[in-house]
Design a protein around this motif. Structure first.
Motif, PDB file in Angstrom:
ATOM      1  N   VAL A 307       0.884  -1.156  -0.149  1.00  0.00           N
ATOM      2  CA  VAL A 307       0.140  -0.024  -0.072  1.00  0.00           C
ATOM      3  C   VAL A 307       0.864   1.160   0.171  1.00  0.00           C
ATOM      4  O   VAL A 307       2.045   1.189   0.564  1.00  0.00           O
ATOM      5  N   ALA A 308       0.665   2.209  -0.788  1.00  0.00           N
ATOM      6  CA  ALA A 308       1.309   3.604  -0.887  1.00  0.00           C
ATOM      7  C   ALA A 308       0.258   4.566  -0.767  1.00  0.00           C
ATOM      8  O   ALA A 308      -0.780   4.312  -0.917  1.00  0.00           O
ATOM      9  N   PHE A 309       0.806   5.835  -0.374  1.00  0.00           N
ATOM     10  CA  PHE A 309      -0.199   7.114  -0.232  1.00  0.00           C
ATOM     11  C   PHE A 309       0.355   7.815  -1.530  1.00  0.00           C
ATOM     12  O   PHE A 309       1.407   8.058  -2.205  1.00  0.00           O
ATOM     13  N   GLY A 310      -0.810   8.745  -1.919  1.00  0.00           N
ATOM     14  CA  GLY A 310      -0.639   9.852  -2.818  1.00  0.00           C
ATOM     15  C   GLY A 310      -1.348  10.929  -2.645  1.00  0.00           C
ATOM     16  O   GLY A 310      -2.135  11.034  -1.766  1.00  0.00           O
ATOM     17  N   GLN A 311      -0.885  12.117  -3.367  1.00  0.00           N
ATOM     18  CA  GLN A 311      -1.476  13.469  -3.162  1.00  0.00           C
ATOM     19  C   GLN A 311      -2.990  13.568  -3.657  1.00  0.00           C
ATOM     20  O   GLN A 311      -3.948  14.101  -2.985  1.00  0.00           O
ATOM     21  N   ASP A 312      -3.306  13.057  -4.988  1.00  0.00           N
ATOM     22  CA  ASP A 312      -4.357  12.759  -5.424  1.00  0.00           C
ATOM     23  C   ASP A 312      -4.701  14.366  -6.340  1.00  0.00           C
ATOM     24  O   ASP A 312      -4.835  14.104  -7.480  1.00  0.00           O
ATOM     25  N   SER A 313      -4.696  15.151  -5.551  1.00  0.00           N
ATOM     26  CA  SER A 313      -5.365  16.588  -6.072  1.00  0.00           C
ATOM     27  C   SER A 313      -4.775  17.608  -5.611  1.00  0.00           C
ATOM     28  O   SER A 313      -4.389  17.650  -4.441  1.00  0.00           O
ATOM     29  N   ILE A 314      -4.501  18.924  -6.500  1.00  0.00           N
ATOM     30  CA  ILE A 314      -3.958  19.989  -6.038  1.00  0.00           C
ATOM     31  C   ILE A 314      -5.023  21.174  -6.341  1.00  0.00           C
ATOM     32  O   ILE A 314      -4.998  21.521  -7.528  1.00  0.00           O
ATOM     33  N   VAL A 315      -5.631  21.770  -5.433  1.00  0.00           N
ATOM     34  CA  VAL A 315      -6.572  22.788  -5.833  1.00  0.00           C
ATOM     35  C   VAL A 315      -7.316  22.552  -7.064  1.00  0.00           C
ATOM     36  O   VAL A 315      -7.297  23.375  -8.109  1.00  0.00           O
ATOM     37  N   ASP A 316      -8.269  21.453  -6.909  1.00  0.00           N
ATOM     38  CA  ASP A 316      -9.113  21.243  -8.037  1.00  0.00           C
ATOM     39  C   ASP A 316     -10.517  21.252  -7.616  1.00  0.00           C
ATOM     40  O   ASP A 316     -10.993  21.626  -6.358  1.00  0.00           O
ATOM     41  N   LEU A 317     -11.599  20.648  -8.568  1.00  0.00           N
ATOM     42  CA  LEU A 317     -12.841  20.744  -8.215  1.00  0.00           C
ATOM     43  C   LEU A 317     -13.079  19.763  -7.153  1.00  0.00           C
ATOM     44  O   LEU A 317     -14.327  19.742  -6.391  1.00  0.00           O
ATOM     45  N   TRP A 318     -11.984  18.729  -6.798  1.00  0.00           N
ATOM     46  CA  TRP A 318     -12.330  17.716  -5.893  1.00  0.00           C
ATOM     47  C   TRP A 318     -11.930  18.033  -4.505  1.00  0.00           C
ATOM     48  O   TRP A 318     -12.180  17.967  -3.368  1.00  0.00           O
ATOM     49  N   TYR A 319     -10.810  18.983  -4.364  1.00  0.00           N
ATOM     50  CA  TYR A 319      -9.988  19.090  -3.259  1.00  0.00           C
ATOM     51  C   TYR A 319      -9.460  20.598  -3.185  1.00  0.00           C
ATOM     52  O   TYR A 319      -8.762  20.954  -4.424  1.00  0.00           O
ATOM     53  N   PRO A 320      -9.707  21.289  -2.338  1.00  0.00           N
ATOM     54  CA  PRO A 320      -9.513  22.929  -2.550  1.00  0.00           C
ATOM     55  C   PRO A 320      -8.121  23.308  -1.893  1.00  0.00           C
ATOM     56  O   PRO A 320      -7.613  24.502  -2.111  1.00  0.00           O
ATOM     57  N   ALA A 321      -7.109  22.262  -1.365  1.00  0.00           N
ATOM     58  CA  ALA A 321      -6.227  22.691  -1.000  1.00  0.00           C
ATOM     59  C   ALA A 321      -4.979  21.828  -1.701  1.00  0.00           C
ATOM     60  O   ALA A 321      -5.154  21.325  -2.942  1.00  0.00           O
ATOM     61  N   GLY A 322      -4.158  21.288  -0.954  1.00  0.00           N
ATOM     62  CA  GLY A 322      -3.119  20.466  -1.633  1.00  0.00           C
ATOM     63  C   GLY A 322      -1.869  21.268  -2.162  1.00  0.00           C
ATOM     64  O   GLY A 322      -1.948  22.252  -2.728  1.00  0.00           O
ATOM     65  N   SER A 323      -0.502  20.569  -2.020  1.00  0.00           N
ATOM     66  CA  SER A 323       0.622  21.411  -2.499  1.00  0.00           C
ATOM     67  C   SER A 323       1.665  20.226  -3.234  1.00  0.00           C
ATOM     68  O   SER A 323       2.646  20.699  -3.953  1.00  0.00           O
ATOM     69  N   GLY A 324       1.377  19.052  -3.074  1.00  0.00           N
ATOM     70  CA  GLY A 324       2.196  17.976  -3.855  1.00  0.00           C
ATOM     71  C   GLY A 324       3.348  17.640  -2.773  1.00  0.00           C
ATOM     72  O   GLY A 324       4.284  16.943  -3.211  1.00  0.00           O
ATOM     73  N   ASN A 325       3.409  18.272  -1.561  1.00  0.00           N
ATOM     74  CA  ASN A 325       4.331  17.878  -0.618  1.00  0.00           C
ATOM     75  C   ASN A 325       4.092  16.373   0.028  1.00  0.00           C
ATOM     76  O   ASN A 325       3.197  16.439   0.972  1.00  0.00           O
ATOM     77  N   LEU A 326       4.675  15.533  -0.331  1.00  0.00           N
ATOM     78  CA  LEU A 326       4.396  14.280   0.121  1.00  0.00           C
ATOM     79  C   LEU A 326       4.733  13.882   1.511  1.00  0.00           C
ATOM     80  O   LEU A 326       4.270  13.074   2.552  1.00  0.00           O
ATOM     81  N   MET A 327       5.577  14.981   2.183  1.00  0.00           N
ATOM     82  CA  MET A 327       5.592  14.894   3.682  1.00  0.00           C
ATOM     83  C   MET A 327       4.297  15.050   4.294  1.00  0.00           C
ATOM     84  O   MET A 327       4.151  14.564   5.683  1.00  0.00           O
TER      85      MET A 327
END
Length: 423
Positions: A307-327
């Motif tokens: 199993v792994a983790f992913g960011q998924d979205s960065i400031v799009d219609l699904w998710y209003p935040a996110g940066s791509g910082n996997l930490m």
């Protein structure tokens, strides 16, 4: 030219402190590794293989800041409907520019490998064509796998005489790396089942990997992961298959879940969880207790299910935040899934490094091993525990032995005059 990195804490190399690089490859990892033309002192900092974002929608990047459209309900399904209208008329160059900006954003945090979920439910395949071109343009610095993802469904989408299923196949013929799907968004469970079977058939036909948006819903009756696992197990294709999200699997009863985990181990299927996005999207119709939408990550870890983790979205219609910082993704995931036992901290970084490389099937050219490409990052911490506890910054990203970026370590004033009077 030989480069030597000394005074390092090297992930999963407990007794090594030096790295020797030549011609873009790891020559030696250990102690007293030999002479070099250049020596870089890492001053005890942590060396990891590069971050792997196992699930990211590059083509949706920053669409959430367009004032013309708003996801008022905050739900997955309203976002899908809004995107279906928004994407129409987008040119390939506009899409390429959006994808490039997204890649630059996530790479600045230490990510060098991305599995890009790319919508192909567009008769012109604009996003797919853009993603494939950017993949090839940036391949020396960033590895991108393009998923032919039918956001609006393989069978529930049909425009200009082309179904989502037809467009998936066209995308594969153009060079997409993975077959995608979204069975829970088909118009009926029967069509969802048929889409899963067709995904597997297409993957085998074109010798592609599989990555399915699977059961991204709170509905415990959504059990397409069971069908997907059975189909790939029959074909011996489990290790080439990833089930992304599987949110409903976090809500099913334990007897079903543990039976299925035995089958997951038998097939070798992989999983991806997207902690921040599914915490935000799921449980929208719940009152309290409110489900938080994550699959059984901790149990997968304990049962040796990849199993792994992913960011998924960065400031799009699904998710209003996110940066791509996997930490940040790792930090949220560890809290949400309670992976903070003593045995967890030394291995938690696998969730954003080695486990993602495994499902992308790039293990032959990924990792801190002699003979492999010298790709690694340097974190501002002396060990994995401190890196997780303090959510530290990535100070350097090295690709084939050369810096993609190199930051100065933050400096802070540490002296405090306890006798100072404030007015």
């Amino acid at each position: 030219m030989k480069k030597k990195f000394i005074n390092a804490t090297i992930y999963k190399h407990d007794h090594a402190s030096e790295i020797l690089v030549e011609d873009g490859k790891f020559v030696a990892i250990g102690n007293n590794v030999g002479e070099a033309d250049e020596t870089i002192d890492l001053q005890g900092r942590l060396v990891l293989p590069p971050y792997v974002d196992s699930h990211l929608h590059l083509d949706y990047y920053f669409t959430g800041q367009d004032d013309k459209i708003k996801n008022e309900s905050g739900t997955l399904f309203e976002a899908i409907d809004l995107w279906n209208d928004y994407k129409k008329g987008t040119t390939k160059e506009e899409m390429k520019e959006r994808i490039r900006r997204a890649v630059h954003d996530v790479a600045s945090y230490g990510t060098q490998f991305i599995r890009a979920q790319t919508d192909c439910t567009d008769p012109n395949l604009t996003g797919i064509k853009a993603a494939l071109e950017v993949r090839d343009e940036l391949k020396d610095n960033i590895t991108i796998q393009v998923v032919a993802f039918p956001q609006n469904g393989m069978y529930s989408y049909n425009e200009e005489g082309k179904s989502g299923r037809d467009l998936v196949e066209e995308a594969l013929q153009l060079g997409a790396d993975c077959v995608g799907g979204i069975p829970h968004n088909e118009w009926s469970s029967e069509e969802g089942k048929e889409s899963v079977k067709e995904i597997v058939r297409l993957a085998i036909k074109y010798n592609k990997l599989i990555d399915v948006h699977c059961d991204e819903t709170d509905d415990v009756q959504s059990r397409f992961v069971e069908i997907l696992n059975a189909e790939v197990m029959k074909q011996g294709y489990g290790k080439s298959t990833t089930a992304s999200h599987t949110c409903s699997f976090g809500s099913v009863d334990d007897s079903y879940a543990f039976r299925m985990m035995g089958l997951f181990r038998k097939s070798g299927i992989n999983f991806v969880a997207c902690p921040t996005e599914n915490l935000f999207l799921q449980g929208r119709q719940d009152t309290y207790p409110k489900r938080r939408g994550l699959t059984r990550v901790k149990e997968f870890v304990d049962h040796d299910i990849n199993v792994a983790f992913g960011q998924d979205s960065i400031v799009d219609l699904w998710y209003p935040a996110g940066s791509g910082n996997l930490m940040n993704i790792l930090d949220n995931g560890l809290h949400a899934t309670q992976l903070m036992r003593e045995q967890d901290f030394p291995r938690n970084f696998d969730l954003i490094t080695y486990n993602g490389a495994k499902l992308m099937q790039i293990e032959d050219r990924y990792g801190l091993d002699e003979g492999k490409p010298a790709n690694f990052i340097v974190l501002d911490a002396p060990n994995p525990f401190e890196a997780q506890r303090r959510r530290v910054e990535c100070l350097a990203s090295i690709r084939n032995g050369e810096y993609l970026f190199h930051k100065k370590s933050p400096a802070y004033e540490t002296e405090l005059d306890i006798n100072r009077q404030t007015k």
